[in-house]
Design a protein around this motif. Sequence first.
Motif, PDB file in Angstrom:
ATOM      1  N   PHE A  72      33.223  44.587  47.794  1.00 58.99           N
ATOM      2  CA  PHE A  72      34.553  44.131  48.229  1.00 58.99           C
ATOM      3  C   PHE A  72      35.514  44.345  47.057  1.00 58.99           C
ATOM      4  N   VAL A  73      36.419  45.290  47.226  1.00 54.26           N
ATOM      5  CA  VAL A  73      37.435  45.562  46.203  1.00 54.26           C
ATOM      6  C   VAL A  73      38.757  45.001  46.705  1.00 54.26           C
ATOM      7  N   VAL A  74      39.352  44.129  45.911  1.00 57.92           N
ATOM      8  CA  VAL A  74      40.620  43.495  46.280  1.00 57.92           C
ATOM      9  C   VAL A  74      41.698  43.922  45.283  1.00 57.92           C
ATOM     10  N   PRO A  75      42.576  44.844  45.678  1.00 53.58           N
ATOM     11  CA  PRO A  75      43.607  45.315  44.745  1.00 53.58           C
ATOM     12  C   PRO A  75      44.675  44.258  44.457  1.00 53.58           C
ATOM     13  N   ASP A  76      44.892  43.352  45.431  1.00 49.25           N
ATOM     14  CA  ASP A  76      45.925  42.313  45.285  1.00 49.25           C
ATOM     15  C   ASP A  76      45.407  41.036  45.926  1.00 49.25           C
ATOM     16  N   VAL A  77      44.970  40.087  45.099  1.00 49.24           N
ATOM     17  CA  VAL A  77      44.366  38.863  45.647  1.00 49.24           C
ATOM     18  C   VAL A  77      45.364  38.052  46.478  1.00 49.24           C
ATOM     19  N   SER A  87      42.154  31.232  38.926  1.00 51.15           N
ATOM     20  CA  SER A  87      43.189  31.176  37.899  1.00 51.15           C
ATOM     21  C   SER A  87      44.426  31.877  38.449  1.00 51.15           C
ATOM     22  N   ILE A  88      45.599  31.350  38.129  1.00 51.35           N
ATOM     23  CA  ILE A  88      46.838  31.971  38.640  1.00 51.35           C
ATOM     24  C   ILE A  88      47.130  33.306  37.970  1.00 51.35           C
ATOM     25  N   THR A  89      46.437  33.597  36.865  1.00 47.80           N
ATOM     26  CA  THR A  89      46.672  34.874  36.174  1.00 47.80           C
ATOM     27  C   THR A  89      45.948  36.037  36.845  1.00 47.80           C
ATOM     28  N   VAL A  90      44.984  35.742  37.742  1.00 47.55           N
ATOM     29  CA  VAL A  90      44.181  36.810  38.359  1.00 47.55           C
ATOM     30  C   VAL A  90      44.992  37.562  39.406  1.00 47.55           C
ATOM     31  N   LYS A  91      44.956  38.898  39.308  1.00 47.09           N
ATOM     32  CA  LYS A  91      45.691  39.757  40.239  1.00 47.09           C
ATOM     33  C   LYS A  91      44.774  40.516  41.196  1.00 47.09           C
ATOM     34  N   ALA A  92      43.549  40.813  40.731  1.00 43.44           N
ATOM     35  CA  ALA A  92      42.646  41.668  41.509  1.00 43.44           C
ATOM     36  C   ALA A  92      41.212  41.231  41.269  1.00 43.44           C
ATOM     37  N   GLU A  93      40.328  41.632  42.185  1.00 44.09           N
ATOM     38  CA  GLU A  93      38.928  41.205  42.081  1.00 44.09           C
ATOM     39  C   GLU A  93      38.023  42.287  42.651  1.00 44.09           C
ATOM     40  N   ILE A  94      36.817  42.388  42.090  1.00 44.83           N
ATOM     41  CA  ILE A  94      35.786  43.250  42.678  1.00 44.83           C
ATOM     42  C   ILE A  94      34.479  42.465  42.705  1.00 44.83           C
ATOM     43  N   VAL A  95      33.803  42.523  43.841  1.00 44.50           N
ATOM     44  CA  VAL A  95      32.504  41.865  43.990  1.00 44.50           C
ATOM     45  C   VAL A  95      31.512  42.893  44.535  1.00 44.50           C
TER      46      VAL A  95
END
Length: 138
Positions: A72-77, A87-95
């Motif tokens: 799961f690639v999230v370019p924009d959380v 955290s409010i600083t997080v912009k993107a995530e990959i799992v």
Amino acid sequence: LKAEIPVEARLQKLCELLQEEVDYYDWVGFYFRNGNKEELKLGPYAGEPTDHTIIPFGKGICGQVAVSNQNFVVPDVNAQDNYIACSITVKAEIVVPLFVNGENIGQIDIDSNTPDPFTAEDERFLEFVNEEVAALLT
Ligand code: SME
């Protein structure tokens, strides 16, 4: 690494290395299925402590991967409605799920403070990392 170093310590070191070496990897951690429960439990990680040490299957990006068995690639959380903010600083995530003998037993989760940083190269790299981790666990 020497054979006598426990798996937990190896995974801890791995998280620290990934977080230090890749500039857009800001939080790196492993979640594992919590026994027979339909939930994930936080394992070794590097980065800011998170309140989300237990995540039910289906909840957030991590919980969805526990069920889907897919990267799961999230370019924009902020564009995700089923997302758990750490955290409010997080912009993107990959799992990326972690398979042992074909079974989804957990995942590597990476948060980035950079918008849309993850490519197919990250997916292939993290799949490779997880294969190495699976070998450690068996
Ligand atoms: N953002 C994740 C929760 C875990 S934190 O990123 C460490 C999610 O939505 O599942």
